[in-house]
Design a protein around this motif. Structure first.
Motif, PDB file in Angstrom:
ATOM      1  N   ASP A 170      11.683 -57.877 -13.131  1.00 33.07           N
ATOM      2  CA  ASP A 170      10.253 -57.528 -13.212  1.00 33.07           C
ATOM      3  C   ASP A 170       9.522 -58.224 -12.070  1.00 33.07           C
ATOM      4  O   ASP A 170       9.964 -59.254 -11.575  1.00 33.07           O
ATOM      5  CB  ASP A 170       9.647 -58.035 -14.524  1.00 33.07           C
ATOM      6  CG  ASP A 170      10.104 -57.235 -15.733  1.00 33.07           C
ATOM      7  OD1 ASP A 170      10.613 -56.117 -15.561  1.00 33.07           O
ATOM      8  OD2 ASP A 170       9.929 -57.751 -16.855  1.00 33.07           O
ATOM      9  N   GLN A 222       4.675 -52.802  -7.196  1.00 34.91           N
ATOM     10  CA  GLN A 222       3.354 -52.501  -7.786  1.00 34.91           C
ATOM     11  C   GLN A 222       2.507 -51.711  -6.792  1.00 34.91           C
ATOM     12  O   GLN A 222       2.240 -52.194  -5.688  1.00 34.91           O
ATOM     13  CB  GLN A 222       2.638 -53.820  -8.109  1.00 34.91           C
ATOM     14  CG  GLN A 222       3.352 -54.657  -9.153  1.00 34.91           C
ATOM     15  CD  GLN A 222       3.107 -56.150  -8.957  1.00 34.91           C
ATOM     16  OE1 GLN A 222       3.091 -56.645  -7.835  1.00 34.91           O
ATOM     17  NE2 GLN A 222       2.944 -56.884 -10.044  1.00 34.91           N
ATOM     18  N   HIS A 261       2.432 -44.910 -18.356  1.00 32.94           N
ATOM     19  CA  HIS A 261       2.097 -44.109 -19.541  1.00 32.94           C
ATOM     20  C   HIS A 261       1.061 -43.061 -19.178  1.00 32.94           C
ATOM     21  O   HIS A 261       0.461 -42.433 -20.046  1.00 32.94           O
ATOM     22  CB  HIS A 261       1.520 -45.000 -20.641  1.00 32.94           C
ATOM     23  CG  HIS A 261       2.258 -46.281 -20.785  1.00 32.94           C
ATOM     24  ND1 HIS A 261       1.836 -47.461 -20.228  1.00 32.94           N
ATOM     25  CD2 HIS A 261       3.440 -46.542 -21.376  1.00 32.94           C
ATOM     26  CE1 HIS A 261       2.716 -48.401 -20.476  1.00 32.94           C
ATOM     27  NE2 HIS A 261       3.697 -47.873 -21.162  1.00 32.94           N
ATOM     28  N   MET A 268       8.647 -46.383 -20.147  1.00 28.22           N
ATOM     29  CA  MET A 268       7.392 -46.752 -20.828  1.00 28.22           C
ATOM     30  C   MET A 268       7.625 -47.969 -21.696  1.00 28.22           C
ATOM     31  O   MET A 268       8.765 -48.267 -22.065  1.00 28.22           O
ATOM     32  CB  MET A 268       6.883 -45.599 -21.688  1.00 28.22           C
ATOM     33  CG  MET A 268       6.485 -44.407 -20.854  1.00 28.22           C
ATOM     34  SD  MET A 268       5.511 -43.242 -21.796  1.00 28.22           S
ATOM     35  CE  MET A 268       5.844 -41.781 -20.852  1.00 28.22           C
ATOM     36  N   LEU A 269       6.531 -48.633 -22.030  1.00 28.87           N
ATOM     37  CA  LEU A 269       6.623 -49.824 -22.862  1.00 28.87           C
ATOM     38  C   LEU A 269       6.706 -49.411 -24.332  1.00 28.87           C
ATOM     39  O   LEU A 269       6.068 -48.424 -24.740  1.00 28.87           O
ATOM     40  CB  LEU A 269       5.414 -50.736 -22.648  1.00 28.87           C
ATOM     41  CG  LEU A 269       5.160 -51.199 -21.198  1.00 28.87           C
ATOM     42  CD1 LEU A 269       3.909 -52.072 -21.136  1.00 28.87           C
ATOM     43  CD2 LEU A 269       6.350 -51.959 -20.633  1.00 28.87           C
ATOM     44  N   ARG A 297      -1.476 -56.409 -22.750  1.00 29.86           N
ATOM     45  CA  ARG A 297      -1.573 -55.005 -23.207  1.00 29.86           C
ATOM     46  C   ARG A 297      -2.993 -54.712 -23.696  1.00 29.86           C
ATOM     47  O   ARG A 297      -3.523 -53.643 -23.487  1.00 29.86           O
ATOM     48  CB  ARG A 297      -0.567 -54.717 -24.339  1.00 29.86           C
ATOM     49  CG  ARG A 297       0.886 -54.942 -23.988  1.00 29.86           C
ATOM     50  CD  ARG A 297       1.486 -53.932 -23.030  1.00 29.86           C
ATOM     51  NE  ARG A 297       1.209 -54.103 -21.632  1.00 29.86           N
ATOM     52  CZ  ARG A 297       1.814 -54.980 -20.816  1.00 29.86           C
ATOM     53  NH1 ARG A 297       2.736 -55.777 -21.256  1.00 29.86           N
ATOM     54  NH2 ARG A 297       1.495 -55.043 -19.542  1.00 29.86           N
TER      55      ARG A 297
HETATM   56  C1  FAD Z   1       8.481 -49.885 -18.217  1.00 30.04           C
HETATM   57  C2  FAD Z   1       7.373 -50.656 -17.598  1.00 30.04           C
HETATM   58  C3  FAD Z   1       7.648 -51.830 -16.926  1.00 30.04           C
HETATM   59  C4  FAD Z   1       6.620 -52.556 -16.311  1.00 30.04           C
HETATM   60  N1  FAD Z   1       6.929 -53.640 -15.537  1.00 30.04           N
HETATM   61  C5  FAD Z   1       5.948 -54.263 -14.862  1.00 30.04           C
HETATM   62  C6  FAD Z   1       6.241 -55.319 -13.948  1.00 30.04           C
HETATM   63  O1  FAD Z   1       7.394 -55.708 -13.741  1.00 30.04           O
HETATM   64  N2  FAD Z   1       5.208 -55.921 -13.298  1.00 30.04           N
HETATM   65  C7  FAD Z   1       3.901 -55.504 -13.472  1.00 30.04           C
HETATM   66  O2  FAD Z   1       2.998 -56.057 -12.833  1.00 30.04           O
HETATM   67  N3  FAD Z   1       3.609 -54.514 -14.351  1.00 30.04           N
HETATM   68  C8  FAD Z   1       4.584 -53.885 -15.042  1.00 30.04           C
HETATM   69  N4  FAD Z   1       4.258 -52.869 -15.899  1.00 30.04           N
HETATM   70  C9  FAD Z   1       2.834 -52.634 -16.273  1.00 30.04           C
HETATM   71  C10 FAD Z   1       2.145 -51.706 -15.285  1.00 30.04           C
HETATM   72  O3  FAD Z   1       1.981 -52.354 -14.060  1.00 30.04           O
HETATM   73  C11 FAD Z   1       0.754 -51.291 -15.816  1.00 30.04           C
HETATM   74  O4  FAD Z   1      -0.033 -52.415 -15.988  1.00 30.04           O
HETATM   75  C12 FAD Z   1       0.802 -50.544 -17.129  1.00 30.04           C
HETATM   76  O5  FAD Z   1       1.897 -49.683 -17.215  1.00 30.04           O
HETATM   77  C13 FAD Z   1      -0.489 -49.716 -17.298  1.00 30.04           C
HETATM   78  O6  FAD Z   1      -0.576 -48.722 -16.321  1.00 30.04           O
HETATM   79  P1  FAD Z   1      -0.245 -47.164 -16.596  1.00 30.04           P
HETATM   80  O7  FAD Z   1       0.480 -46.630 -15.412  1.00 30.04           O
HETATM   81  O8  FAD Z   1       0.521 -47.059 -17.867  1.00 30.04           O
HETATM   82  O9  FAD Z   1      -1.609 -46.415 -16.709  1.00 30.04           O
HETATM   83  P2  FAD Z   1      -3.134 -46.850 -16.894  1.00 30.04           P
HETATM   84  O10 FAD Z   1      -3.804 -46.700 -15.567  1.00 30.04           O
HETATM   85  O11 FAD Z   1      -3.280 -48.133 -17.651  1.00 30.04           O
HETATM   86  O12 FAD Z   1      -3.623 -45.715 -17.862  1.00 30.04           O
HETATM   87  C14 FAD Z   1      -3.682 -44.375 -17.386  1.00 30.04           C
HETATM   88  C15 FAD Z   1      -3.609 -43.408 -18.545  1.00 30.04           C
HETATM   89  O13 FAD Z   1      -2.376 -43.562 -19.266  1.00 30.04           O
HETATM   90  C16 FAD Z   1      -2.597 -43.286 -20.642  1.00 30.04           C
HETATM   91  N5  FAD Z   1      -2.368 -44.505 -21.445  1.00 30.04           N
HETATM   92  C17 FAD Z   1      -2.309 -45.765 -21.016  1.00 30.04           C
HETATM   93  N6  FAD Z   1      -2.099 -46.600 -22.055  1.00 30.04           N
HETATM   94  C18 FAD Z   1      -2.062 -45.839 -23.156  1.00 30.04           C
HETATM   95  C19 FAD Z   1      -1.902 -46.100 -24.553  1.00 30.04           C
HETATM   96  N7  FAD Z   1      -1.814 -47.324 -25.025  1.00 30.04           N
HETATM   97  N8  FAD Z   1      -1.878 -45.059 -25.403  1.00 30.04           N
HETATM   98  C20 FAD Z   1      -2.026 -43.787 -24.958  1.00 30.04           C
HETATM   99  N9  FAD Z   1      -2.211 -43.486 -23.662  1.00 30.04           N
HETATM  100  C21 FAD Z   1      -2.210 -44.485 -22.784  1.00 30.04           C
HETATM  101  C22 FAD Z   1      -4.057 -42.888 -20.768  1.00 30.04           C
HETATM  102  O14 FAD Z   1      -4.159 -41.489 -20.645  1.00 30.04           O
HETATM  103  C23 FAD Z   1      -4.693 -43.584 -19.583  1.00 30.04           C
HETATM  104  O15 FAD Z   1      -5.893 -42.996 -19.178  1.00 30.04           O
HETATM  105  C24 FAD Z   1       5.274 -52.122 -16.471  1.00 30.04           C
HETATM  106  C25 FAD Z   1       4.996 -50.939 -17.157  1.00 30.04           C
HETATM  107  C26 FAD Z   1       6.017 -50.198 -17.702  1.00 30.04           C
HETATM  108  C27 FAD Z   1       5.688 -48.934 -18.408  1.00 30.04           C
END
Ligand code: FAD
Length: 338
Positions: A148, A179, A258, A284-285, A320
């Motif tokens: 990560d 990132q 997501h 996805m998480l 989160r």
């Molecule tokens: C598998 C995985 C590993 C990761 N590893 C790292 C890492 O090593 N380092 C790091 O800095 N970050 C990591 N992240 C976190 C990542 O950087 C983002 O902070 C996080 O994924 C939120 O961004 P997003 O792309 O999901 O969309 P966002 O810009 O947060 O959201 C965009 C859209 O996605 C949808 N959405 C988002 N959350 C939800 C929810 N809870 N329920 C329903 N819809 C939702 C909505 O439609 C929202 O408008 C990881 C994420 C994932 C999925």
């Protein structure tokens, strides 16, 4: 007049959300809040929406259930900074137990870890040694480790450790994360692709200053899409490997998001360049946007769920909440309902 009022209201809302996010990130690092939450039964219960549980068995069980729905997993034992070399080595031993448990249970899963868990801030030599030990055990099981990525002051050190395990230990079963909010991401991507490094692209989860990172969502999203194009083109040109049959090895490109708009973009771009479904994956998480997880798996796209577990769930859970106000709302209503 009405237009000005609308702009003002939106600015207040966006400014307010920004402050809320900063406050939640501050709370994620505050020990007093951590102590309170750890001892608060309802808070723990609500956090379990995002965390598989406190024990390794909990994570294996969740992975098994996801496997039956056609999804692969990556297991992450929560925990960030370690303060002594002994703690870093101890964490390394615990992570070996995860690899052993994946092997003995036969679940379709690899692992993810943070280098600060295994001593990055204490000594790069120590971190290289522990990571190489883990990668060698994983190699024995034909398994894969994803490193990560953490906040920007640690990115250079993370890249150095990765390079060293490749050069000094000839490790090739470790992948990286980039990132899209960082200006440097494209340069890092091009460098990592020289050795066909498997990459998970994410937007980035930390608060970063404008000197190093895009601040506007639209810029972060656009950069995400353009980096995914580079990554998916590379997978197409090298005819990169598929997701392995046992679900442990990811393909060259993985998108950790997501965001339905990003996912649509990736699907569309794959169609455009003729990249088959099993040559990229969406990650996805655990517990986030389950509807999208299920529908992608049903459409035959490889989906990998990141499953965090362990006693150190507090900072992960707070990040989160910071990402999405709706998560905070869910938390507060669940608390009041008891
Ligand atoms: C598998 C995985 C590993 C990761 N590893 C790292 C890492 O090593 N380092 C790091 O800095 N970050 C990591 N992240 C976190 C990542 O950087 C983002 O902070 C996080 O994924 C939120 O961004 P997003 O792309 O999901 O969309 P966002 O810009 O947060 O959201 C965009 C859209 O996605 C949808 N959405 C988002 N959350 C939800 C929810 N809870 N329920 C329903 N819809 C939702 C909505 O439609 C929202 O408008 C990881 C994420 C994932 C999925």
């Amino acid at each position: 007049m009405e237009e000005k009022k609308f702009i003002l209201q939106n600015s207040i809302l966006i400014g307010g959300l920004g402050m809320l996010r900063t406050f939640l990130i501050y709370l994620s690092k505050a020990n007093w809040m951590k102590e309170m939450m750890l001892n608060w039964g309802i808070a723990r219960k609500v956090a379990l929406r995002f965390v598989a549980g406190e024990k390794l068995e909990d994570a294996i069980l969740v992975a098994k259930n996801l496997n039956t729905k056609g999804m692969n997993a990556t297991l992450d034992q929560l925990g960030e900074d370690t303060n002594t070399p002994e703690e870093a080595r101890e964490t390394g031993e615990q992570i070996k137990e995860i690899l052993n448990a994946i092997e003995s249970s036969g679940v379709r899963a690899g692992i993810s870890l943070k280098l600060t868990q295994i001593g990055l801030d204490l000594s790069e030599d120590l971190c290289v040694e522990i990571l190489a030990g883990l990668a060698i055990l994983a190699r024995k099981y034909n398994n894969f480790i994803r490193v990560d990525i953490e906040d920007s002051p640690r990115v250079d050190a993370t890249m150095r450790v990765y390079k060293r395990i490749q050069e000094e230990y000839k490790i090739n079963n470790v992948g990286m994360v980039l990132q899209s909010y960082l200006y440097r991401a494209e340069e890092d991507l091009i460098e990592l692709l020289k050795s066909n490094t498997k990459i998970r692209m994410v937007k980035g989860a930390y608060t970063e200053p404008p000197t190093v990172a895009y601040q506007k969502k639209i810029e972060v999203d656009e950069n995400f899409d353009s980096l995914m194009e580079i990554l998916m083109d590379a997978a197409n040109n090298n005819n990169g490997p598929d997701v392995s049959k046992d679900g442990k090895w990811p393909p060259l490109p993985a998108a950790g998001t997501h965001d339905p708009a990003r996912v649509e973009f990736i699907k569309e771009y794959a169609r455009l360049i003729g990249l088959p479904k099993d040559k990229f994956e969406i990650q996805m998480l655990y517990g986030i946007n389950k509807g999208l997880q299920d529908s992608l798996a049903a459409e035959g796209y490889p989906v990998r769920i990141y499953i965090p577990f362990g006693q150190e769930w507090y900072p992960y859970f707070m990040r989160r909440l910071a990402e999405r106000p709706a998560n905070l709302w869910f938390f507060l209503t669940a608390l009041f309902r008891g």
